[in-house]
Design an enzyme around this catalytic site. Structure first.
Site, mmCIF file in Angstrom:
data_model
loop_
_atom_site.group_PDB
_atom_site.id
_atom_site.type_symbol
_atom_site.label_atom_id
_atom_site.label_comp_id
_atom_site.label_asym_id
_atom_site.label_seq_id
_atom_site.Cartn_x
_atom_site.Cartn_y
_atom_site.Cartn_z
ATOM 1 N N PHE A 134 -8.792 4.871 16.113
ATOM 2 C CA PHE A 134 -9.085 3.712 16.784
ATOM 3 C C PHE A 134 -7.924 2.928 16.723
ATOM 4 C CE2 PHE A 134 -13.246 3.089 18.507
ATOM 5 C CZ PHE A 134 -13.677 4.369 18.203
ATOM 6 N N LYS A 158 -14.769 7.674 1.962
ATOM 7 C CA LYS A 158 -15.347 7.522 3.234
ATOM 8 C C LYS A 158 -16.690 8.442 3.075
ATOM 9 C CE LYS A 158 -13.067 4.319 5.343
ATOM 10 N NZ LYS A 158 -13.657 2.957 5.413
ATOM 11 N N TYR A 177 -8.807 8.939 0.381
ATOM 12 C CA TYR A 177 -9.597 8.223 1.439
ATOM 13 C C TYR A 177 -10.918 9.099 2.101
ATOM 14 C CZ TYR A 177 -9.806 5.774 6.059
ATOM 15 O OH TYR A 177 -10.341 5.319 7.221
ATOM 16 N N THR A 211 -6.032 0.166 15.885
ATOM 17 C CA THR A 211 -6.110 -1.058 15.104
ATOM 18 C C THR A 211 -4.655 -1.403 14.436
ATOM 19 O OG1 THR A 211 -6.814 0.030 13.152
ATOM 20 C CG2 THR A 211 -8.456 -0.790 14.826
HETATM 21 N N1 LIG Z 1 -8.586 2.515 13.130
HETATM 22 C C1 LIG Z 1 -8.969 3.689 12.833
HETATM 23 O O1 LIG Z 1 -8.449 4.673 13.188
HETATM 24 C C2 LIG Z 1 -10.042 3.933 11.991
HETATM 25 C C3 LIG Z 1 -10.742 5.232 11.683
HETATM 26 C C4 LIG Z 1 -11.705 5.394 10.853
HETATM 27 C C5 LIG Z 1 -12.233 4.399 10.223
HETATM 28 N N2 LIG Z 1 -11.407 3.268 9.905
HETATM 29 C C6 LIG Z 1 -12.009 2.151 9.122
HETATM 30 O O2 LIG Z 1 -12.493 0.999 9.761
HETATM 31 C C7 LIG Z 1 -12.349 0.128 8.971
HETATM 32 C C8 LIG Z 1 -11.556 -1.031 9.537
HETATM 33 O O3 LIG Z 1 -10.295 -0.704 9.705
HETATM 34 P P1 LIG Z 1 -9.466 -1.192 10.827
HETATM 35 O O4 LIG Z 1 -8.909 0.001 11.597
HETATM 36 O O5 LIG Z 1 -9.952 -2.273 11.809
HETATM 37 O O6 LIG Z 1 -8.125 -1.675 10.099
HETATM 38 P P2 LIG Z 1 -7.479 -3.173 10.161
HETATM 39 O O7 LIG Z 1 -6.126 -2.768 9.285
HETATM 40 O O8 LIG Z 1 -6.973 -3.606 11.400
HETATM 41 O O9 LIG Z 1 -8.579 -4.058 9.500
HETATM 42 C C9 LIG Z 1 -8.728 -4.010 8.111
HETATM 43 C C10 LIG Z 1 -9.100 -5.161 7.450
HETATM 44 O O10 LIG Z 1 -9.521 -5.040 6.236
HETATM 45 C C11 LIG Z 1 -8.701 -5.985 5.478
HETATM 46 N N3 LIG Z 1 -9.001 -5.816 4.122
HETATM 47 C C12 LIG Z 1 -8.031 -4.688 3.583
HETATM 48 N N4 LIG Z 1 -8.432 -4.632 2.215
HETATM 49 C C13 LIG Z 1 -9.068 -5.736 2.024
HETATM 50 C C14 LIG Z 1 -9.606 -6.139 0.526
HETATM 51 N N5 LIG Z 1 -9.563 -5.548 -0.657
HETATM 52 N N6 LIG Z 1 -10.457 -7.389 0.780
HETATM 53 C C15 LIG Z 1 -10.719 -7.951 1.898
HETATM 54 N N7 LIG Z 1 -10.040 -7.743 2.927
HETATM 55 C C16 LIG Z 1 -9.444 -6.339 2.966
HETATM 56 C C17 LIG Z 1 -7.392 -6.206 6.208
HETATM 57 O O11 LIG Z 1 -6.979 -7.527 5.733
HETATM 58 C C18 LIG Z 1 -7.865 -6.066 7.411
HETATM 59 O O12 LIG Z 1 -8.015 -7.428 7.982
HETATM 60 C C19 LIG Z 1 -11.670 0.489 7.677
HETATM 61 O O13 LIG Z 1 -12.651 0.701 6.812
HETATM 62 C C20 LIG Z 1 -11.098 1.816 8.072
HETATM 63 O O14 LIG Z 1 -11.006 2.751 6.878
HETATM 64 C C21 LIG Z 1 -10.728 2.698 10.989
#
Ligand SMILES: NC(=O)c1ccc[n+]([C@@H]2O[C@H](COP(=O)([O-])OP(=O)(O)OC[C@H]3O[C@@H](n4cnc5c(N)ncnc54)[C@H](O)[C@@H]3O)[C@@H](O)[C@H]2O)c1
Length: 269
Positions: free
Chosen positions: A207, A178, A174, A209
């Protein structure tokens, strides 16, 4: 970049941060193309945002170039025939976390399938979506148009993570994905400057989610201890406000912005 009257392409738009950005942009007069592998949630998210002049969903697996191509073809037709709002930005927010130690207690090394899966979604999927949308944003026509005195054509808002800087145990894949997104930010901005397209990456900490909802109470409490202020996880709408600012502020370019309340992730939770 003006948001009103523009179309934004958002992967991972069915959930979490991507969905929050979509809601925010629509409330500021944009149209949004939601791309996600989750068909049901994606359709529901688009429907909740408004009619098909405002939001439309395409089923996409960002690791599959052909599904991205089909969606981009569909988006071009949608803009040309229905929204008449040229592209204004790309938000590749689809992402996955798949923890795995590089060497576990039984001396089993990290399976390359795990590593490839995370890299393919988070890194390759980001690049592939951005590169396939860009030609339509950079060309004059129904999908691309310069805006204002700077003749700005659009903004790429990529999503990294605090793990790009202090990945925890089990986050080799991961953090690699990133960290690569963060590293791409400046060269991509340099590549795109002649086209009037900016690139900004946001690196959030925890966050609220669906990605983090599965955490146990113990992990959550431990994470809270690594925080400064505020003592809570971020809300998706707080991410969306920063994404909107990055779109609107033309001087932000080639930069990675941490959104983390001064928290620094510990080695383990
Ligand atoms: N939530 C956190 O704490 C956090 C922190 C740092 C970074 N992020 C990043 O933020 C971004 C969004 O994540 P989130 O927290 O909203 O998670 P989430 O799981 O709520 O949303 C992620 C979405 O990506 C979609 N997805 C996953 N693999 C896919 C693929 N191969 N093709 C198309 N769609 C796909 C999923 O179906 C989902 O709807 C991600 O890149 C995650 O790594 C999240």
């Amino acid at each position: 970049m003006k948001i009103e009257g523009r179309t934004f392409v958002i992967s991972g738009g069915a959930s979490g941060l991507g969905r929050a950005v979509a809601e925010d942009l629509v409330s500021h007069g944009a149209a949004v193309a939601l791309l996600d592998r989750n068909d049901e949630e994606g359709q529901a998210a688009a429907k909740a945002l408004g009619d098909d002049k405002v939001a439309k969903f395409w089923p996409v697996d960002v690791t599959d170039t052909d599904t991205i191509k089909a969606a981009v073809d569909g988006i071009v037709a949608w803009i040309t025939e229905t929204t008449h709002k040229p592209l204004g930005g790309i938000v590749p927010a689809a992402g996955v976390g798949f923890p795995g130690l590089i060497l576990d207690r039984k001396l089993k090394p990290l399976p390359m399938d795990n590593f490839d899966f995370v890299m393919n979604v988070n890194l390759r999927g980001t690049v592939d979506l951005v590169r396939q949308v860009l030609p339509h944003m950079a060309a004059d026509g129904p999908t691309g148009a310069p805006d204002g005195p700077d003749k700005e054509r659009g903004v790429v808002i990529m999503v990294a993570s605090a793990a790009a800087f202090e990945g925890q145990m089990g986050q080799v894949a991961y953090a690699a994905s990133k960290g690569a997104v963060a590293s791409m930010t400046l060269p991509m901005a340099r590549d795109l400057s002649k086209h009037g397209v900016r690139v900004v990456t946001i690196a959030p900490s925890m966050f609220e989610t669906s990605m983090t909802s599965a955490m146990t109470d113990k992990v959550r409490q431990s994470l809270l201890k690594s925080m400064e202020f505020p003592l809570r996880a971020g809300r998706p709408d707080e991410f969306a406000v920063l994404a909107r600012h990055a779109i609107e502020n033309t001087m932000l370019n080639g930069v990675v912005i941490r959104l983390d309340g001064a928290s620094r992730m510990p080695a383990r939770l």
